[in-house]
Structures are given as C-alpha cells and as structure tokens.
Design an enzyme around this catalytic site. Structure first.
Site, PDB file in Angstrom:
ATOM      1  CB  SER A 261      -0.890   0.031   1.251  1.00 48.30           C
ATOM      2  OG  SER A 261      -0.122   0.317   2.408  1.00 48.30           O
ATOM      3  CG  ASP A 262       1.363   5.811  -1.551  1.00 47.79           C
ATOM      4  OD1 ASP A 262       2.276   5.999  -0.711  1.00 47.79           O
ATOM      5  OD2 ASP A 262       1.234   6.522  -2.557  1.00 47.79           O
ATOM      6  CD1 TRP A 263       4.658   5.393   4.928  1.00 47.71           C
ATOM      7  CD2 TRP A 263       4.507   4.089   3.132  1.00 47.71           C
ATOM      8  NE1 TRP A 263       5.710   4.486   4.963  1.00 47.71           N
ATOM      9  CE2 TRP A 263       5.636   3.681   3.873  1.00 47.71           C
ATOM     10  CE3 TRP A 263       4.207   3.394   1.967  1.00 47.71           C
ATOM     11  CZ2 TRP A 263       6.466   2.630   3.487  1.00 47.71           C
ATOM     12  CZ3 TRP A 263       5.028   2.353   1.571  1.00 47.71           C
ATOM     13  CH2 TRP A 263       6.130   1.978   2.329  1.00 47.71           C
TER      14      TRP A 263
END
Length: 756
Positions: A261-263
């Site tokens: 996932s992106d942060w």
C-alpha cells in the site's frame, strides 16, 4: 573405543540436524519449495505480523525462523535519509548521505534504455549498500495534465516510451537483490485530492494509455513488488480493488510479487483482505503514546484481521497467499545468498548521475541572435568575455523538497557553480538574482543550509539584472519551477501553467536589452512561454541531482552535444491539453460514491477522463494544434537528414513481423545522437484511433558525414487496439502507415504495409 563411540554419536546428531534443516534455508531448492516450507512452519500470529508494518518503513520477518525484516525506502531518485522508528522526523544519522540521481522526467527525456539500465544499476547498488529490501519506485503514471505536482517523478505522457524506459530500471535495481516497487498503480494522475479521486474512464483508455507501463514492469521487467495508489477506480479504493489487483495484475498478468500500500492508503479490513493488497504500510500513527500495546496491531491488516479469522468469519486462504508473496520477495532479496554488497557515493555513481543528466537535457530552441551570426549555443569561450547568469534556480539546491523523493545528497553542484567551474578564467561570470522565489530549503528535517533571502523589491531586482545584461556577451536566465508546494511537489498540484515569481517579466526585460539571451527552464513540467519568439535559445533542464551544475555546463559549453527529447508535450496553453479541454480536472463531488477515511466520511471526487485515448500528442494531432514544442522534440548542435523509410515486406500476417528501416545522416560538423521515432497509423479502423501512436524508437550516435540505417521491428502488439466489448487486443487487417521522424510533428518519411 569411547572416543570412537562419542565421535559416532556426534556424527549421528549432525546428520539428524542436517536432515531436519528447513527447506526454506536450503538455497539449492527452488524458491517455491522454500516458500511452501516456510509458510508451513509459521504460526497464525507470525503470518498476521508479516503483512503489516512495524515502523514507518519496515515490516516484520519471522525471528523464530530466521526470516529477516522487510526494509523499504524512498525513492525513485535516490535513497531517502533515515527517519525515526515511528515518526517522519530525521533519525540524525551522519552516514546516510547518498548520490542524488536526475528526476525520472530527465531519464525519460534521454529516450535511451541504456541510460535506464545504468540508472537502475547505480541506484540499486546504493539501496543494497544501505541494506534495503524494497526501493519504492520507479513511478510510471501517465502525464495527463501538466499541473500534476508529481509529474517530475514519472516518465512522461506516452505509454510506449514509459514501458520501454521502466524495464531496464527494474532489472538494474533487482540485479542487486533489491526489489523495485513500481508505483502508483493505478491512475494516480493528480496530487490534488489524490486520496479521494475516483477517475471515470472507459476500459479501452485504461488499457491503452494508463496500464501498459505497469504491465511491462511486471511481464518484461519482472518487478517483485507494486505500490497501489491512494485513489479509487470504479468506486473502490485501489488498496481493495479486486479488479485491478486480483483480476488484472495477479491473474491476467501473472504477477507473483507483493502489492504494497501507499502510506496511509488502506481504509478497511474486509475489503482489503479480499481486494488483493498484500502488505500494509504507513497508515497514520502518533507513535506508541496511546492506544493498544503496539499501535501497529491496530492496522487494518493486523489484529482486526486476526479477530475475523478467530471468530470464524473469514478463512486463511488470502492470508497464506499474502505471506507466500512476501516470503517469495524475501528469498529474492534479503535471503538471496548471491546478493551483492552494493556501494554508495562511488565515482561510478557520480559519473552515472552526470551522464544521465547530460543525455536528458533538451535543447528546445537554438537560433542565431542576428543574421550572419552563429547559433547562440554552445557558448564559444574564445569569443566570450562576460557571462551573466540571472535567476534563483541557478543558486538553489533542488535535491531537497518535493515530497518523498526529497534527498540528503552528499553533494550537489549548483548550476551557477557548475558554470563557473567550467568557464574558469576563460571569461568573467557574474550573477544577478532577477526574482525572489522560494527562499526556504527544508523538507522533513533535511535542511539545505542556504540563506536565499533578498531584501530588494521585484522592480529593483529586474533593474539590476537588466543593467548587468547591457555589458554581457551572453545572458543565461536560469529559472523555471522548484519543489515548493503547488510546483513540482508531492501532495499538491500546480495552480496554473505560467512561470511563478514574475519570471516572465524578468525574461521580457532581458530580451528587450540583449539578443544574446538563453533561457534555461529547470522543472519536471511544461510551462507557458509567452516570450518564446523573443528568445533565441531555450534549454529544458531538469532536477539533475548531485551533478546538476556539471551536467548543464557540459551542454551549454558544448563539451556534450545535447540529445534529449521531450517525453511530454509542451503546451502553449492548458486548452491544448485534452484533460482540461474535454475532460474533468479536478473533478466534482460524487453523488453516488461515499468515502470513509479512518472512520470519517470524506467526499469522493469523480473525475471524468472524457478525452479518453487522446492524451498529449494524441489530442494535439486530433485537433490539429500547434504546441510550443511537440512531444519527442529535441535539437542538437549538429544536424541530421532523413532518407526514405522502407519495409522488408509489404504484406504480413497477424502473427508476422515487419521491419521498418530509414537511413539517417549526420550533415553537421560534429558527432551527435539522434532519437529516431516510429509512429504507427491505422489507416482505416472499426474503432476511433489516434492519428498516430509511438511504437518504436532508437537513439543512435552518428559521426559527421556518416549515414546509419535505423530499424525497428513491429509485431501484432504494435498494431493492436483494445476492444473492450471483446475484452481483447485486436489488430484489424488493412493498411498501416509507419511515420518516421524526429518528433511527433516532425515526420520525415512515411511507409505503408498491409496486415493480412
């Protein structure tokens, strides 16, 4: 006798221990056997721990089994400085300075897969030296609008160019035992409302424009991880988007790596479990100051996942698949016995940064300042006594700022310093500020240490620059954008296409007093140029990293013949961009899709991609527009002439291939590199197609007077469009033209063949 018995017992014990050695530790065994073996030994808790972060940039391995942690790092242009375990603040290390490489727009502008391979190898060695498992990059989102603040991290507007440039980068990094994490999958084409934008587009546009570079990274590059983006698609967040993650990426493309996932891009537990995310990173935390014993246990893929399994509400099939993918990546990286040691800040890396910068700089315009005079560039130091440099970007560090790609470089050669060093005593180099832009220089605790304050009024700055220009033999205006918010920076988009800080007024004032004016634009985006006809020379410079000043000086002084070509269209106005003329930007609040972000309802912005396939030069062609500079444009200090294109066969079958060849001659006085571009045109199609599409290119070095035959081979994939009613790629029989030229609008020769 006793010694003999004891020795035999030891041998027996050793044999037993060797027989019980886990397969996952046996490097001679195939990785899939090792994955299956390790997974069979893991407890439920160990599996849950493996699929979510334990700090800002790491996730657990399995200590009991000797399986190491996963350590990720930004970014695509250099290895990010170390931060504290649970916060974004600097860790305060003194040995985490690195080589800053040029931004990916510059890499794309080289139009040279060999430069991409060099880039990947070099940055991969630096990541390996810092013992990173995953490099969070490269980025391959398509340049849909020139306002996107993160375009400088991507590879331009064309899916074919991006596809060809991403593959060598991926292979170069992963040869060091470091996984690339190609991002941001998918449709993250704007930073404004990036967390809650819902792009609306047809399947054909998705497949032909926005997915090809990701597909190439997976199927040709073999990337070991992919980062899902913040936005939605089809009304579902990308972190739980079954169609894009499971159906397309994993099943259709055969991706066997890890979806990270992106942060902060994860929104719920059950949707994420089923949706295809494998590893959750960066959901917001405030340290360990409150809440559960370990705040990371509260991640969506942590204790909430465990609870669902223990309550019998969900099985473990998805969990086992996620862990298998992570184990596979670990065996390819941290547990790879052949993993090299890497290196950092080496002479080779500094040289690579400089070379990539040299090859990416684009000479946009180069006229003579007056009749019977030579072209303005390169600068002839034998005839030049005084060089005036004007502009803040000549003295501003550009490695710091811009978001997650901000770097703590071991050194950065400023543009003014690079010019001064190259000129030496051959001429006087003087400097004037010209305008006041961003006097700051800090991002996430990395500080440039520069003090760029100036108390003069804008009028006084212009007046001082104009006065100095009157006595200069040549004036270099060095401006453009920077990495402040609403320029080239993560988290926000640009607010307009124009140059900021009143730079147009400075350029116009200089042009009024001297004809020997060269404008150098430092940016990762196109800018408006209302003064373009009044300036004899224009150079597109980029964020060039550690060797920025040296790379630019090499080109301006003629030590290096410029060979970069634009990876995107240089629009004259926003109306020339399909996303603004026909599509929606930034979108409108959705009447049907609702968003939940950490327990709070947030608006979702529907953004209609009404321009469809017509992105960049495709829209320019469709509407017969004249941009400031077209896609693929780039000049040289020499000249090239093109002969007549030919094909090796006039007819091919659907499974055949055709080779197109064109002779290119260097008609100038010095060696140079030309980017020969091959565009395909379907003369008559059942569906609407762009007038032409890039399907091949070659960068060739040609000596003066030499002729080189440049060839590309086209197959069915180069002729196909995606038929969303058939869910298949289709190459229709009929006539195809191949248009060969030096840019999308500078076509030199056309040749036809029949697809039977």
């Amino acid at each position: 006798m006793k010694k003999t018995i004891l020795f035999a017992a030891v041998l027996a014990m050793a044999s037993t221990a060797m027989a019980q050695t886990p397969v996952y530790l046996d490097n001679a065994k195939p990785i899939e056997e090792r994955v299956k073996d390790a997974l069979s030994r893991m407890t439920l808790r160990e599996k849950i721990n493996m699929i979510h972060a334990q700090s800002k940039f790491s996730s657990p391995g399995v200590p009991r089994l000797g399986i190491p942690e996963v350590w990720t790092t930004d970014g695509p242009h250099g290895i990010r400085t170390e931060v504290l375990w649970d916060e974004w603040d600097q860790a305060g290390w003194t040995n985490d300075s690195i080589t800053a490489f040029p931004a990916l727009t510059c890499l794309a502008a080289t139009w040279d897969p060999e430069m991409s391979a060099l880039y990947g190898k070099s940055i991969g060695e630096e990541a390996r030296f810092r013992n990173k498992t995953v490099l969070l990059g490269p980025g391959v989102n398509i340049y849909r609008t020139p306002l996107n603040g993160r375009n400088f991290e991507y590879m331009g507007e064309d899916p074919y160019l991006s596809s060809q440039m991403v593959v060598p980068y991926v292979k170069g990094v992963q040869a060091n035992g470091v996984a690339t994490c190609v991002k941001h999958y998918a449709l993250n084409n704007n930073e404004l409302n990036r967390n809650n934008t819902n792009p609306i587009l047809d399947e054909r546009t998705l497949r032909e424009i926005y997915l090809p570079a990701f597909k190439a990274a997976v199927q040709e590059g073999g990337t070991w991880s992919i980062m899902c983006s913040y936005n939605l698609y089809g009304g579902k967040w990308l972190s739980e988007n079954d169609y894009l993650l499971n159906q397309v990426l994993k099943k259709e493309w055969g991706f066997d790596g890890v979806v990270i996932s992106d942060w902060g891009a994860v929104h719920n537990t059950e949707g994420t479990i089923k949706g295809g995310l494998d590893l959750e990173y960066g959901s917001w935390t405030n340290g360990l100051s409150g809440g559960p014993k370990n705040v990371y246990d509260s991640y969506f893929m942590a204790q909430p996942y465990m609870d669902l399994i223990q309550q019998g509400k969900i099985g473990t099939d998805e969990l086992n698949d996620k862990c298998s993918r992570i184990l596979r990546m670990i065996f390819r990286t941290g547990m790879n016995p052949n993993r090299p040691f890497g290196s950092i800040n080496s002479e080779a890396h500094i040289s690579a940064a400089r070379t990539i910068g040299q090859n990416g700089i684009v000479l946009l315009k180069n006229d003579a300042p007056a009749k019977k005079q030579p072209k303005l560039l390169p600068i002839d130091l034998n005839k030049t006594k005084k060089i005036l440099v004007v502009g803040e970007n000549a003295i501003k560090m550009m490695t710091v700022g811009g978001g997650s790609s901000s770097l703590k470089a071991q050194h950065e050669v400023l543009l003014l310093d690079g010019i001064k060093a190259r000129v030496g005593n051959a001429a006087e180099v003087v400097y004037e500020r010209g305008y006041l832009g961003d006097a700051g220089g800090e991002y996430n605790g990395v500080v440039t240490g520069q003090n760029l304050k100036d108390d003069r009024t804008p009028e006084k700055m212009i007046a001082d620059a104009v006065e100095a220009a009157k006595t200069a033999d040549i004036v270099l205006f060095i401006g453009g954008l920077n990495k402040a918010d609403h320029q080239d920076a993560e988290g926000a988009d640009r607010e307009h296409l124009a140059l900021p800080y009143n730079q147009d007024a400075v350029i116009n004032a200089l042009a009024a007093v001297t004809k020997k004016l060269a404008v150098v634009i430092v940016s990762g985006n196109a800018v408006e140029m209302p003064w373009v006809k009044n300036v004899p020379a224009i150079v597109q410079d980029w964020y060039l990293g550690s060797e920025a000043g040296n790379s630019l000086a090499d080109v301006l002084m003629g030590d290096v013949n410029p060979s970069g070509h634009l990876p995107f269209t240089y629009y004259a106005t926003l109306d020339q961009c399909g996303a603004h003329a026909e599509g929606e930007y930034p979108g409108t609040v959705s009447p049907t899709v609702k968003g939940q972000f950490f327990g709070h309802e947030v608006p979702v912005y529907d953004m209609k991609y009404n321009e469809g396939l017509f992105v960049g030069y495709r829209y320019i062609d469709k509407n017969n527009l004249k941009p400031t500079f077209p896609f693929g444009h780039g000049l040289s200090y020499t000249t090239f002439s093109y002969g007549k294109a030919t094909v090796d066969q006039k007819e091919i079958t659907a499974n055949g291939k055709v080779t197109v060849t064109i002779p290119v001659t260097n008609t100038g006085a010095r060696e140079g590199k030309e980017v020969v571009q091959f565009y395909v045109q379907d003369v008559q199609s059942s569906l609407v197609r762009p007038m032409k599409e890039l399907k091949g290119f070659k960068k060739v070095s040609i000596k003066p007077g030499e002729t080189v035959n440049v060839s590309v081979t086209l197959d069915k994939s180069a002729l196909s469009y995606y038929d969303d009613t058939k869910k298949a790629w289709v190459a229709e029989p009929g006539t195809f033209n191949v248009l060969v030229g030096a840019s999308s609008q500078d076509i030199k020769s056309t040749v036809a063949f029949e697809l039977k």
